[in-house]
Design a protein around this motif. Structure first.
Motif, PDB file in Angstrom:
ATOM      1  N   ASN A  69     -50.721  86.783-118.930  1.00 36.36           N
ATOM      2  CA  ASN A  69     -49.620  87.519-119.563  1.00 36.36           C
ATOM      3  C   ASN A  69     -48.895  88.354-118.496  1.00 36.36           C
ATOM      4  OD1 ASN A  69     -47.863  88.832-121.247  1.00 36.36           O
ATOM      5  ND2 ASN A  69     -49.413  89.703-122.593  1.00 36.36           N
ATOM      6  N   ALA A  70     -48.155  87.664-117.637  1.00 36.85           N
ATOM      7  CA  ALA A  70     -47.497  88.349-116.515  1.00 36.85           C
ATOM      8  C   ALA A  70     -46.486  89.381-116.991  1.00 36.85           C
ATOM      9  CB  ALA A  70     -46.821  87.319-115.618  1.00 36.85           C
ATOM     10  N   GLU A  71     -45.793  89.127-118.096  1.00 35.36           N
ATOM     11  CA  GLU A  71     -44.768  90.062-118.572  1.00 35.36           C
ATOM     12  C   GLU A  71     -45.349  91.435-118.887  1.00 35.36           C
ATOM     13  OE1 GLU A  71     -42.566  88.508-121.807  1.00 35.36           O
ATOM     14  OE2 GLU A  71     -41.657  86.878-120.642  1.00 35.36           O
ATOM     15  N   ASN A  72     -46.614  91.466-119.279  1.00 31.24           N
ATOM     16  CA  ASN A  72     -47.268  92.732-119.601  1.00 31.24           C
ATOM     17  C   ASN A  72     -48.276  93.156-118.534  1.00 31.24           C
ATOM     18  OD1 ASN A  72     -46.022  93.347-122.178  1.00 31.24           O
ATOM     19  ND2 ASN A  72     -47.105  91.553-122.954  1.00 31.24           N
ATOM     20  N   GLY A  73     -48.128  92.585-117.339  1.00 30.49           N
ATOM     21  CA  GLY A  73     -48.937  93.037-116.219  1.00 30.49           C
ATOM     22  C   GLY A  73     -50.311  92.434-116.088  1.00 30.49           C
ATOM     23  N   ASP A  74     -50.585  91.352-116.831  1.00 32.79           N
ATOM     24  CA  ASP A  74     -51.891  90.691-116.724  1.00 32.79           C
ATOM     25  C   ASP A  74     -51.710  89.402-115.922  1.00 32.79           C
ATOM     26  OD1 ASP A  74     -54.349  89.508-116.953  1.00 32.79           O
ATOM     27  OD2 ASP A  74     -54.479  89.652-119.138  1.00 32.79           O
ATOM     28  N   PHE A  75     -52.131  89.438-114.652  1.00 35.98           N
ATOM     29  CA  PHE A  75     -51.953  88.290-113.765  1.00 35.98           C
ATOM     30  C   PHE A  75     -53.253  87.501-113.588  1.00 35.98           C
ATOM     31  CE2 PHE A  75     -48.584  91.262-112.729  1.00 35.98           C
ATOM     32  CZ  PHE A  75     -47.478  90.426-112.667  1.00 35.98           C
ATOM     33  N   THR A  76     -54.109  87.563-114.606  1.00 40.09           N
ATOM     34  CA  THR A  76     -55.339  86.769-114.579  1.00 40.09           C
ATOM     35  C   THR A  76     -54.993  85.290-114.438  1.00 40.09           C
ATOM     36  OG1 THR A  76     -56.472  88.390-115.955  1.00 40.09           O
ATOM     37  CG2 THR A  76     -57.437  86.173-115.839  1.00 40.09           C
ATOM     38  N   ILE A  77     -55.663  84.604-113.504  1.00 40.35           N
ATOM     39  CA  ILE A  77     -55.402  83.181-113.279  1.00 40.35           C
ATOM     40  C   ILE A  77     -55.927  82.378-114.471  1.00 40.35           C
ATOM     41  CG2 ILE A  77     -55.728  81.246-111.702  1.00 40.35           C
ATOM     42  CD1 ILE A  77     -54.240  83.670-110.542  1.00 40.35           C
ATOM     43  N   GLY A  78     -55.058  81.516-115.008  1.00 43.05           N
ATOM     44  CA  GLY A  78     -55.452  80.704-116.154  1.00 43.05           C
ATOM     45  C   GLY A  78     -56.661  79.839-115.852  1.00 43.05           C
ATOM     46  N   GLN A  79     -57.515  79.656-116.851  1.00 46.40           N
ATOM     47  CA  GLN A  79     -58.739  78.877-116.651  1.00 46.40           C
ATOM     48  C   GLN A  79     -58.446  77.434-116.280  1.00 46.40           C
ATOM     49  OE1 GLN A  79     -61.900  80.059-116.519  1.00 46.40           O
ATOM     50  NE2 GLN A  79     -60.880  82.067-116.669  1.00 46.40           N
ATOM     51  N   ASP A  80     -57.304  76.904-116.694  1.00 51.08           N
ATOM     52  CA  ASP A  80     -56.976  75.510-116.407  1.00 51.08           C
ATOM     53  C   ASP A  80     -56.076  75.349-115.179  1.00 51.08           C
ATOM     54  OD1 ASP A  80     -58.400  74.729-118.665  1.00 51.08           O
ATOM     55  OD2 ASP A  80     -56.658  74.983-119.975  1.00 51.08           O
ATOM     56  N   SER A  81     -55.786  76.437-114.489  1.00 54.68           N
ATOM     57  CA  SER A  81     -54.912  76.333-113.322  1.00 54.68           C
ATOM     58  C   SER A  81     -55.587  75.556-112.194  1.00 54.68           C
ATOM     59  CB  SER A  81     -54.535  77.728-112.822  1.00 54.68           C
ATOM     60  OG  SER A  81     -53.850  77.644-111.596  1.00 54.68           O
ATOM     61  N   GLU A  82     -54.819  74.657-111.565  1.00 53.20           N
ATOM     62  CA  GLU A  82     -55.339  73.904-110.425  1.00 53.20           C
ATOM     63  C   GLU A  82     -55.724  74.825-109.279  1.00 53.20           C
ATOM     64  OE1 GLU A  82     -53.426  70.000-109.355  1.00 53.20           O
ATOM     65  OE2 GLU A  82     -51.858  70.799-110.685  1.00 53.20           O
ATOM     66  N   LEU A  83     -55.162  76.004-109.271  1.00 51.78           N
ATOM     67  CA  LEU A  83     -55.447  76.943-108.189  1.00 51.78           C
ATOM     68  C   LEU A  83     -56.926  77.308-108.156  1.00 51.78           C
ATOM     69  CD1 LEU A  83     -53.971  78.425-105.928  1.00 51.78           C
ATOM     70  CD2 LEU A  83     -53.584  80.331-107.490  1.00 51.78           C
ATOM     71  N   ARG A  84     -57.551  77.374-109.328  1.00 53.27           N
ATOM     72  CA  ARG A  84     -58.986  77.684-109.370  1.00 53.27           C
ATOM     73  C   ARG A  84     -59.796  76.599-108.679  1.00 53.27           C
ATOM     74  NH1 ARG A  84     -60.893  81.884-112.176  1.00 53.27           N
ATOM     75  NH2 ARG A  84     -59.492  82.988-113.598  1.00 53.27           N
ATOM     76  N   LEU A  85     -59.374  75.346-108.840  1.00 49.92           N
ATOM     77  CA  LEU A  85     -60.089  74.241-108.195  1.00 49.92           C
ATOM     78  C   LEU A  85     -59.902  74.279-106.683  1.00 49.92           C
ATOM     79  CD1 LEU A  85     -59.199  71.365-110.695  1.00 49.92           C
ATOM     80  CD2 LEU A  85     -61.311  72.711-110.581  1.00 49.92           C
ATOM     81  N   VAL A  86     -58.662  74.552-106.257  1.00 50.26           N
ATOM     82  CA  VAL A  86     -58.364  74.582-104.830  1.00 50.26           C
ATOM     83  C   VAL A  86     -59.102  75.731-104.155  1.00 50.26           C
ATOM     84  CG1 VAL A  86     -56.525  74.922-103.125  1.00 50.26           C
ATOM     85  CG2 VAL A  86     -56.133  73.482-105.139  1.00 50.26           C
ATOM     86  N   ALA A  87     -59.184  76.862-104.839  1.00 51.41           N
ATOM     87  CA  ALA A  87     -59.804  78.039-104.236  1.00 51.41           C
ATOM     88  C   ALA A  87     -61.300  77.869-104.018  1.00 51.41           C
ATOM     89  CB  ALA A  87     -59.546  79.253-105.121  1.00 51.41           C
ATOM     90  N   ALA A  88     -61.919  77.034-104.829  1.00 52.43           N
ATOM     91  CA  ALA A  88     -63.354  76.747-104.680  1.00 52.43           C
ATOM     92  C   ALA A  88     -64.201  78.017-104.631  1.00 52.43           C
ATOM     93  CB  ALA A  88     -63.587  75.895-103.427  1.00 52.43           C
ATOM     94  N   GLY A  89     -63.896  78.926-105.554  1.00 50.38           N
ATOM     95  CA  GLY A  89     -64.708  80.135-105.660  1.00 50.38           C
ATOM     96  C   GLY A  89     -64.270  81.291-104.795  1.00 50.38           C
ATOM     97  N   THR A  90     -63.321  81.076-103.871  1.00 52.56           N
ATOM     98  CA  THR A  90     -62.796  82.157-103.038  1.00 52.56           C
ATOM     99  C   THR A  90     -61.478  82.634-103.628  1.00 52.56           C
ATOM    100  OG1 THR A  90     -63.818  81.220-101.051  1.00 52.56           O
ATOM    101  CG2 THR A  90     -62.026  82.820-100.737  1.00 52.56           C
ATOM    102  N   PRO A  91     -61.401  83.883-104.086  1.00 53.38           N
ATOM    103  CA  PRO A  91     -60.160  84.339-104.743  1.00 53.38           C
ATOM    104  C   PRO A  91     -58.943  84.201-103.841  1.00 53.38           C
ATOM    105  CG  PRO A  91     -61.930  85.908-105.098  1.00 53.38           C
ATOM    106  CD  PRO A  91     -62.431  84.928-104.079  1.00 53.38           C
ATOM    107  N   ILE A  92     -57.876  83.684-104.431  1.00 52.24           N
ATOM    108  CA  ILE A  92     -56.567  83.673-103.783  1.00 52.24           C
ATOM    109  C   ILE A  92     -55.676  84.608-104.585  1.00 52.24           C
ATOM    110  CG2 ILE A  92     -54.546  82.270-103.211  1.00 52.24           C
ATOM    111  CD1 ILE A  92     -56.414  79.933-102.788  1.00 52.24           C
ATOM    112  N   GLY A  93     -55.031  85.509-103.923  1.00 55.51           N
ATOM    113  CA  GLY A  93     -54.315  86.574-104.609  1.00 55.51           C
ATOM    114  C   GLY A  93     -55.237  87.761-104.826  1.00 55.51           C
ATOM    115  N   ASP A  94     -54.785  88.715-105.640  1.00 60.87           N
ATOM    116  CA  ASP A  94     -55.558  89.922-105.929  1.00 60.87           C
ATOM    117  C   ASP A  94     -56.864  89.536-106.629  1.00 60.87           C
ATOM    118  OD1 ASP A  94     -56.547  92.357-106.851  1.00 60.87           O
ATOM    119  OD2 ASP A  94     -54.579  93.147-107.379  1.00 60.87           O
TER     120      ASP A  94
END
Length: 580
Positions: A551-576
């Motif tokens: 919910n970026a509009e209300n300040g929640d930038f939690t990465i979606g569970q289905d985002s490909e970014l989670r797979l690419v990161a392989a457990g290492t946070p990208i971003g905050d």
């Protein structure tokens, strides 16, 4: 005989003319330039009206000119008044409440035209009747000087008062009867006040309340530690603190929205007493006036440049230059500072930006860690950190979130300042809907400048210029490293190959500019040909995944569970990291 009479008449006329010439025209004195401004200027707020009082200068003049503005430099006038020379007060009616007004008044003469210097006054329209505002100069430890002025009125009770009641925030009220001497002097000194206590002064005629004012007695430190509460005088503590002091803020709202706090040549830390709860500080800004030993560190605080009302509620639509500009700014005559740092903070609603420096000034370190920054730089004219021809030796910006912020993050101009080298780290940050002009501007930068961008998310950014502004200058040979940064919906103006109109994804073109030689790129560029015979063989930088914020509009930038970014990161946070 006739001739004698004529001669006598001529002599008499000549003598009269000489006497007349020798007599001093009282108006000739007024031909001298005016030098005396009105003195003892003060004010009383009466409902929605302000009564301005002053003492008339001794020299002759024709009238007063009074100007009223909500802007400190009087660039926009709310009201202009001409007052007769024999008056010593004026009532300004139907003023807005909960406002800061700047008032200035001077004497004027029409012929020859002349003006005195301005006499200045700041008016705060929190309603009172006859009590004058209590300033810090009126408070001396456990004593306070209270004064009052009666309004212009003809009814018989206009100047009637009987007693004062002193009401502390904690403890029992105290009633003080006014003697005839007090009433004649229109002032009273009250002693035996508690330390670090907020008081309300109430003045009465019998049971009728004639006015009220608030003031706070100063706090003091114990072994270098100041422990303050929301009613405490934060500005007084900041400015009286000494090198090495720590100022702890108990939970609550600290109301200093209209005050600048000046930091001399000392090291102080201002932090939340309970970091799990924090403290909210409404402040106009901090001004660094000292030298190279100045260290200003903030921990666990929520900073806002918005205005608040007497109930400590934010007044909407107030993040503009009349109330605040920079959260931290170097004074004109300040040379350098050691550290400005923010840890576990929130920063919001500063119209111009975070930090302003001027040409030739030097800062050793600026640091932001685990901090949320939003609604900054709404003027659209300045970088978040305005360096330009000044210099920051080291900048560390980590584990933080930036949303709806300035037109660019930082500008470093080595063309104007050949010593402008910086060690710059931007790591594990989430940046969304920011940087309308560009992101990082390093003009004419050379070694030993180092710029390391690592594990960041850049999303929903449309730059009018280049995202990496000036990175591609031929002579721009500083150390540049790009490691695990995700670009999603980031576009900037393409200026290579003569095009000035196309908006292209940053990862598709700007990173592969022929002159933009990166020292390290992870993951590696995808190539058009294996031999990499020319720079255009770089096809793209591969990280461009939708973070699918909750919910970026209300300040929640939690990465979606289905985002490909989670797979690419392989457990290492990208971003905050807080959003993983």
């Amino acid at each position: 005989m006739k001739n004698k009479s004529i001669r006598l008449i001529g002599i008499i006329c000549a003598v009269c003319t000489m006497i007349s010439a020798c007599k001093k025209d009282p108006h000739e004195v007024a031909h001298e330039p005016l030098t005396e401004a009105p003195a003892a200027v003060n004010y009383v707020v009466q409902g929605a009206n302000i009564q301005i009082n002053w003492t008339k200068p001794a020299e002759d003049f024709d009238y007063y000119t009074l100007e009223l503005s909500k802007v400190e430099n009087f660039s926009v006038l709310d009201r202009q008044e001409q007052v007769d020379a024999d008056h010593e007060s004026i009532i300004l009616r139907n003023m807005d409440l909960a406002e800061n007004y700047y008032v200035r008044i001077r004497t004027a003469r029409s012929s020859p035209e002349s003006f005195s210097d301005w006499a200045n006054l700041v008016v705060v329209t929190n309603p009172s009747d006859i009590l004058l505002p209590i300033k810090r100069a009126d408070i001396d430890g456990s004593r306070v000087n209270v004064s009052w002025v009666f309004p212009q009125a003809e009814n018989e009770t206009a100047d009637k008062i009987t007693h004062i009641v002193l009401v502390p925030t904690f403890g029992l009220p105290r009633e003080i009867s006014l003697s005839d001497a007090d009433k004649d002097a229109q002032k009273l000194t009250i002693s035996e006040l508690d330390q670090d206590m907020e008081y309300e002064i109430r003045i009465f005629n019998g049971s009728f309340l004639r006015g009220r004012q608030l003031f706070t007695t100063p706090a003091s430190s114990i072994n270098g530690v100041w422990t303050l509460s929301p009613h405490s005088d934060l500005k007084d503590a900041v400015e009286r603190s000494i090198n090495g002091d720590e100022i702890l803020l108990n939970p609550g709202i600290y109301d200093s929205w209209d005050e600048e706090m000046y930091i001399g040549n000392k090291s102080i830390t201002i932090k939340a007493a309970d970091e799990s709860v924090g403290a909210t500080v409404y402040v106009k800004g901090f001004v660094l006036t000292g030298g190279g030993n100045t260290r200003l560190q903030f921990v666990g605080l929520d900073f806002s440049g918005a205005r608040i009302n007497r109930y400590k509620q934010e007044i909407p639509n107030t993040p503009d230059s009349r109330w605040n500009s920079w959260l931290v700014e170097m004074a004109d005559d300040a040379a350098d500072f050691d550290v400005v740092s923010f840890e576990d903070c929130t920063i919001r609603n500063y119209y111009t930006g975070l930090l302003n420096m001027q040409s030739g000034q030097v800062g050793s370190l600026v640091s932001i860690d685990n901090t949320i920054v939003r609604a900054m730089g709404n003027d659209g004219l300045h970088p978040f950190i305005n360096v330009g021809a000044a210099r920051i030796k080291k900048g560390m910006f980590t584990n933080s979130t930036f949303s709806n912020t300035n037109k660019l993050f930082i500008d470093v101009d080595r063309e104007k300042n050949p010593e402008n080298d910086i060690d710059f780290l931007f790591k594990n940050n989430t940046v969304d809907n920011s940087w309308s002009a560009s992101a990082f501007d390093f003009k004419a930068s050379k070694l030993p400048t180092k710029v390391r961008l690592e594990n960041n998310i850049f999303s929903n950014i449309q730059c009018a210029a280049n995202f990496f502004n000036n990175f591609a200058h031929v002579a721009n040979d500083f150390d540049k490293r790009l490691i695990n940064c995700n670009f999603f919906n980031v576009t900037s103006k393409s200026t290579i190959y003569g095009s000035n109109s196309s908006n292209m994804p940053v990862h598709n073109w700007e990173l592969r500019h022929p002159n933009n030689k990166w020292n390290e790129v992870v993951p590696a560029f995808e190539m058009n040909d294996e031999s990499h015979e020319n720079p255009n063989s770089i096809r793209e930088y591969p990280m461009a995944f939708d973070p699918e914020y909750v919910n970026a509009e209300n300040g929640d930038f939690t990465i979606g569970q289905d985002s490909e970014l989670r797979l690419v990161a392989a457990g290492t946070p990208i971003g905050d990291p807080r959003w993983w």
